[in-house]
Design a protein around this motif. Structure first.
Motif, PDB file in Angstrom:
ATOM      1  N   LYS A 202       8.163  -7.225   8.422  1.00  0.00           N
ATOM      2  CA  LYS A 202       7.781  -5.821   8.532  1.00  0.00           C
ATOM      3  C   LYS A 202       9.034  -5.016   8.847  1.00  0.00           C
TER       4      LYS A 202
ATOM      5  N   GLY B 139       6.596  -4.469   0.562  1.00  0.00           N
ATOM      6  CA  GLY B 139       5.620  -4.164   1.591  1.00  0.00           C
ATOM      7  C   GLY B 139       4.749  -2.957   1.310  1.00  0.00           C
TER       8      GLY B 139
ATOM      9  N   SER C 180       4.638  -3.023   6.166  1.00  0.00           N
ATOM     10  CA  SER C 180       4.161  -4.362   6.546  1.00  0.00           C
ATOM     11  C   SER C 180       3.967  -5.209   5.294  1.00  0.00           C
ATOM     12  N   GLY C 181       3.828  -6.529   5.501  1.00  0.00           N
ATOM     13  CA  GLY C 181       3.505  -7.429   4.403  1.00  0.00           C
ATOM     14  C   GLY C 181       4.633  -7.704   3.433  1.00  0.00           C
ATOM     15  N   ILE C 182       5.876  -7.648   3.903  1.00  0.00           N
ATOM     16  CA  ILE C 182       7.018  -7.923   3.031  1.00  0.00           C
ATOM     17  C   ILE C 182       7.197  -9.433   2.927  1.00  0.00           C
TER      18      ILE C 182
ATOM     19  N   THR D   3       5.855 -13.523   6.201  1.00  0.00           N
ATOM     20  CA  THR D   3       5.998 -12.093   5.917  1.00  0.00           C
ATOM     21  C   THR D   3       6.867 -11.427   6.971  1.00  0.00           C
TER      22      THR D   3
END
Length: 192
Positions: free
Chosen positions: A92, A122, A139-141, A90
């Motif tokens: 961010k 994200g 976040s979490g891309i 991932t």
């Protein structure tokens, strides 16, 4: 007669060998395709032609009141493209200022992604008060793209506040009159 028998035998042998040679093809076959996928980490603010915005304050009309911030600006969009690596599943996006204007809090909020994108886009961190320190805004891309241009990606809303309010970083006492004060906001996409 022996010569004829030898010729016939050789002809039959040649036919038999050539029959075996052509029998090498089967009802299936295969080959290899080599595929290359580049690692991608790109970010930009749209619309590119008008991404510089102006915010400010107005003087109060009644003694004893604080200065009044201008209306929030939500004309900008955060776009990104990401192909993750095996080592970093991932990514961010962080945001920071190059300088802080004394007494002024600059807030930014990234909305949930909209538009023509796809993949694992994200999640917004919600309202942030910007500072010179990098903060994670998305976040979490994963491997994803937001679509390009306005109305794609995360809509950004910027708002000003004089310091000393709830959640403030700045202090109202540090405000100084200035005709123009500008800061640069930097977005960076990077591995988690």
């Amino acid at each position: 007669m022996k010569k004829l028998k030898l010729t016939i035998a050789m002809s039959l042998f040649a036919v038999a060998v050539s029959g075996n040679l052509s029998a090498q093809d089967n009802n299936t076959d295969n080959h290899t395709i080599t595929i290359s996928i580049p690692e991608v980490a790109l970010v930009d603010i749209e619309p590119a032609a008008t991404k510089n915005i102006t915010l400010g304050f107005s003087a109060p009309t009644e003694a004893g009141n604080a200065i009044i911030p201008s209306a929030a600006n939500n004309t900008l969009w955060l776009n990104y493209s990401s192909i993750k690596s095996v080592a970093h599943p991932t990514r961010k996006v962080t945001v920071s200022l190059n300088a802080v204007i004394p007494g002024v809090d600059i807030h930014v909020t990234a909305a949930s992604p909209t538009g023509s994108g796809g993949g694992l886009q994200g999640t917004s961190a919600g309202l942030l008060t910007l500072s010179a320190t990098d903060q994670t805004i998305i976040s979490g891309i994963g491997s994803a793209y937001t679509g390009n241009g306005a109305n794609n990606g995360h809509n950004l809303t910027y708002a000003l506040a004089a310091g000393s309010g709830a959640g403030a970083v700045a202090i109202y006492d540090n405000l100084q009159a200035t005709a123009v004060g500008s800061v640069t906001v930097t977005y960076t996409i990077l591995d988690n």
